[in-house]
Structures are given as C-alpha cells and as structure tokens.
Write an enzyme that holds these catalytic residues in place. Structure first.
Site, PDB file in Angstrom:
ATOM      1  N   TYR A 172       7.286  54.376  50.765  1.00  0.00           N
ATOM      2  CA  TYR A 172       8.390  53.663  50.131  1.00  0.00           C
ATOM      3  C   TYR A 172       7.901  53.031  48.831  1.00  0.00           C
ATOM      4  CZ  TYR A 172      12.593  50.705  50.090  1.00  0.00           C
ATOM      5  OH  TYR A 172      13.787  50.101  49.772  1.00  0.00           O
ATOM      6  N   SER A 173       8.547  53.357  47.727  1.00  0.00           N
ATOM      7  CA  SER A 173       8.070  52.906  46.421  1.00  0.00           C
ATOM      8  C   SER A 173       9.231  52.548  45.512  1.00  0.00           C
ATOM      9  CB  SER A 173       7.219  53.997  45.756  1.00  0.00           C
ATOM     10  OG  SER A 173       6.879  53.641  44.432  1.00  0.00           O
ATOM     11  N   GLY A 186      17.749  45.533  52.549  1.00  0.00           N
ATOM     12  CA  GLY A 186      17.384  44.994  51.255  1.00  0.00           C
ATOM     13  C   GLY A 186      16.741  43.631  51.384  1.00  0.00           C
ATOM     14  N   SER A 217      17.340  46.175  48.091  1.00  0.00           N
ATOM     15  CA  SER A 217      17.183  47.634  48.039  1.00  0.00           C
ATOM     16  C   SER A 217      18.414  48.415  48.446  1.00  0.00           C
ATOM     17  CB  SER A 217      15.994  48.062  48.900  1.00  0.00           C
ATOM     18  OG  SER A 217      14.781  47.756  48.240  1.00  0.00           O
ATOM     19  N   ARG A 269      18.928  55.734  54.807  1.00  0.00           N
ATOM     20  CA  ARG A 269      18.071  56.033  55.949  1.00  0.00           C
ATOM     21  C   ARG A 269      18.912  56.133  57.213  1.00  0.00           C
ATOM     22  NH1 ARG A 269      13.472  52.894  56.612  1.00  0.00           N
ATOM     23  NH2 ARG A 269      13.454  53.563  58.759  1.00  0.00           N
ATOM     24  N   THR A 313       4.841  35.903  43.957  1.00  0.00           N
ATOM     25  CA  THR A 313       4.793  35.374  45.314  1.00  0.00           C
ATOM     26  C   THR A 313       4.041  34.054  45.280  1.00  0.00           C
ATOM     27  OG1 THR A 313       2.754  36.584  45.850  1.00  0.00           O
ATOM     28  CG2 THR A 313       4.848  37.667  46.363  1.00  0.00           C
TER      29      THR A 313
END
Length: 468
Positions: A240-241, A392, A135, A377, A204
């Site tokens: 958070y998306s 990330g 991320s 952030r 997953t």
C-alpha cells in the site's frame, strides 16, 4: 438513551442523483489531449449491437446482481439497527470522542451517532457532520482514471513514463516498467512517501503542531517516495503506497489539461450532487457543520495528550487522501459506483479485479479474506457476506465505507479520533451486514491502556486535552 447517543430510522426516497442510467463516456476534444502534452493514437471498430444475454452480461448492474444472487450470501434485511448502534456506542466507550454512521439499503436510510463532536462544549455528534475522509479519496481518483480510459484518452496498461516522462527514474526506478493499473492496485513497488523517516519527523508527534500548515506539492511528495528504492519489481508484489495515488493524480491532470480538483468536481461531485463534498487543496479548514478532529499525534503512549487537529494543510495527502465529505455523500458515491452508473462494463470489471494483499502494509481489517482492486478493497465478513469499499485515516479522523457488490446496501462510519484498534470499526460492519452485536471487550479495548486513557462523554473532565 444515553447522553451523546442518537439513532434514527427513516424509509424515504433519498435525494439521489436522479434516474439511474448506464455510464455515457464524455466526448473527447482532440485539442485537449495536445494541451495535456500527450497524443493518443486511436482506432475505431464497428461492433454489432449486443442482444439478449449478451446485453445483460454487458450491464454492470445486471452483472453485479447475478454475482450477488449466485455466489454470495445475502446480507441481513433492514431492521432496527440496534446492533449497529451498539457497535457505535462501544467505539465511544473505548475512548473515541464521537462516532457516526449512515446506512442505506434500497430506499431505507438509517443514521446513528454516539459521543461528542466537541470535547470542550460536549456538543453531540451529528449525522450530517463533514469530516476528512482520508484514503477514501483513492476511490475517487481511481474512478477518474477509469473514466478517462472509457473515453479513449488513456489505457490503464500505459506506462507511467508515457504520461509523466522522466518522473520515475533513479534508485532502481523505471517508469517504463510501471503501468497505470499498477499504481491503482498498489503493485508498482513504489515506496509510500508517508513512511519516510523525514516525513514522519515533521508530521507525527509534537512536530506536527509546528508543521501542520506547511503542506507540500505533489512533486515534492513523489520525490520523497522515489528517494527510496523500489520495494519489489513492478507487478511482483503488493504494498500500500500513497505515492501511487499522487502519481495517479498527476496523470489525471496531464491527460485532461485540468487540475485534479476540477476533474473530481465536474465528473463526480456535480453529477452526483455531492453537495457536502469538497476537494480543499491547501485550505486548512473543514466546512461546517463538522466535528472537531482529535489526535494523539500517533504516539503509542496511552496517556499521550489529545490535540485538536481539525485545521491543517491537507495538500500533504492530495489525490491520495485530502477530500472532505459526509457519510451521506460517500454512500451516494459508492452506490453509484458499484451500481454501474459511473463506469461502463469493461471498466467496472477492472475496478473489481482484485489482487491479494498479503502482508503488504494494508489497513488491517480482521476479516477472513481481502483483496484490492482499483482504489477499492473487498472484505469477507464472518457471515460470508463480501463488502466492497475503503478505509481512511488522516490526523483526527478515521473513516470506513463498505457496500454490497451491487451498491444497494452501503454504510459509512466516521470517528473523530485517530487512535485505537480497528476492531471497533469491524464490529460496526459485522453488525450492519451480519446482524452481529459487538462482544464484550471486543472493540478498542485491545489498545494497551485504553481504559485508563478513556475519554469521558462530557468531554470536560480529561486533563490531557490540549488545544493548540
């Protein structure tokens, strides 16, 4: 010094992007906006040149310097980095195969490593290893949209409907009520596609090994996110998306007429000379040199087998998380961004204008306060220093970049295993910016059974290692 652990301290003039200058918007070619399917009406105003204090206030670098001097405690001065190295060693001792960190403070550069890059061969981690940044890609994506606003091609207050007509519809969604700014600061209310049960069922656990090369188009990822109703009306909450940043990448393509990777390369990678940074698209490999990326496939059991997941199709993360880079390149990017080299003053203020994150599924930090800006952030450490950056996570890789607001002092770390608590990474930041050594048992030992599932440094004694 123990096997698999290295540290180096250098005072040098880094191979940065050259003389620093204020951001200059690119010229806008009128035909380009038409080919992107959008027509922007613009007005031109004549403004007298700023002088004196006005000019200083309009400089992102000067504004950052004033903020640092007047409001925030100063981070510790460069030293031996023994505490930072000890925090890296603690991450490995707690079970991560290998870790690296790279810090830059002015002209001083330091690199540290611990553990191994390859559990089979015992090859030590290298400070120059490439890795999937996850991320941290979001900061690149947000910077593109901020640059496009600076060039007059779009406004962050534009609705998503204006740029992606008809895309955000159904199940209570209305693209006319969601702004581009709300995509970037995660206040859109749009569900994150990678929390969808069907997505998780494929990517997953053991099914990941079967589907690792499947990939997905941005449009498919958006459809997954929009198959869920909004989590809240736009602008009334925070969650958070990753779907937000897939949409943001599509807006970049619509506004420029170029694909996302091309815009990252021509606006950021080439100008900053990020020679080890790539946007892989659908390519499943990581360019050399790199560590192997290891995963327990997000299974909670402490004895879950460890798989080599270095190769997979990263299009499932696209503009939300697919970039590959190095610690040195990420430091250079964040120094330029926070130093005011990539954005003019107005967009720089927007970048750092944060909203409270509350309990909206933010990556945990364990710090006293945090806020989310536009792809970046802020976190306040125990010593009162506020750092800016991002984290990330993708299969096999956990990364973190943090920097002072002026970008002068920046650190990036990576661990080549995707399990364990984040307290170990927090300890690295505390060590680097506050000088605090990790307390005994304060790192990933919180993880149930972490000691029993510990990975030996030699990497050849763990019977749970599975290489597909």
């Amino acid at each position: 010094m123990t096997k698999g652990t290295s540290t180096s301290l250098r005072h040098e003039r880094g191979p940065g992007p050259g003389p620093k200058a204020r951001y200059r918007p690119r010229s806008v070619r009128p035909g380009l906006l038409l080919t992107a399917g959008a027509l922007l009406a613009t007005t031109l105003a004549v403004v007298p040149p700023a002088t004196g204090a006005e000019a200083a206030a309009d400089s992102p670098r000067e504004a950052n310097r004033m903020t640092m001097e007047q409001r925030e405690p100063r981070p510790r001065t460069p030293g031996t980095h023994q505490a930072t190295q000890a925090a890296l060693d603690a991450i490995v001792a707690a079970g991560t195969p290998g870790a690296l960190a790279r810090a830059t403070n002015g002209r001083a550069h330091w690199s540290g490593t611990a553990g191994v890059a390859d559990l089979r061969t015992g090859q030590p981690r290298r400070a120059t290893d490439r890795f999937r940044v996850g991320s941290l890609t979001k900061t690149f994506t947000a910077t593109l949209l901020l640059q496009l606003e600076a060039e007059g091609r779009l406004s962050l207050d534009d609705s998503v409907e204006k740029w992606l007509p008809g895309v955000i519809r159904g199940r209570g969604h209305d693209g006319r009520k969601v702004s581009l700014r709300q995509l970037l600061n995660h206040t859109s209310g749009i569900f994150s596609y990678n929390r969808d049960p069907g997505f998780l069922a494929r990517f997953t656990g053991e099914p990941f090994l079967e589907h690792r090369y499947d990939g997905a188009t941005p449009q498919e990822l958006v459809r997954i996110g929009l198959s869920h109703p909004p989590e809240f009306p736009p602008g009334t909450g925070w969650s958070y998306s990753d779907t937000n940043y897939i949409l943001a990448g599509l807006v970049v393509e619509r506004a420029t007429g170029h694909d996302y990777a091309t815009e990252v390369e021509r606006r950021l990678i080439r100008p900053l000379r990020l020679h080890s940074t790539t946007v892989p698209g659908t390519s499943p490999t990581v360019p050399r040199p790199h560590a192997r990326h290891y995963s327990r496939l997000y299974l909670d059991h402490p004895d879950a087998p460890i798989h080599d997941v270095t190769d997979f199709n990263p299009s499932v993360a696209w503009a939300a998380g697919q970039i590959i880079s190095t610690a040195d390149d990420l430091n250079r990017f964040f120094r330029a961004l926070l130093g005011g080299e990539l954005l003019p003053a107005r967009q720089q203020r927007a970048l750092l204008d944060t909203v409270p994150t509350g309990d909206g599924e933010a990556p945990p930090t364990g710090h006293s306060s945090s806020g989310y800006g536009l792809g970046i952030r802020s976190d306040t450490l125990s010593c009162g220093v506020t750092v800016w950056g991002h984290g990330g996570q993708v299969p096999g890789s956990l990364s973190r970049t943090a920097a002072t607001r002026d970008g002068r002092h920046v650190l990036t770390l990576n661990r080549n295993g995707d399990w364990g608590e984040q307290t170990g990474e927090d300890a690295v930041l505390e060590a680097e910016f506050c000088g605090a050594r990790p307390a005994a048992g304060s790192d990933d030992g919180d993880t149930p059974g972490a000691e029993r599932g510990r990975i030996p440094r030699s990497g050849v004694e763990d019977p749970a290692l599975v290489v597909p």
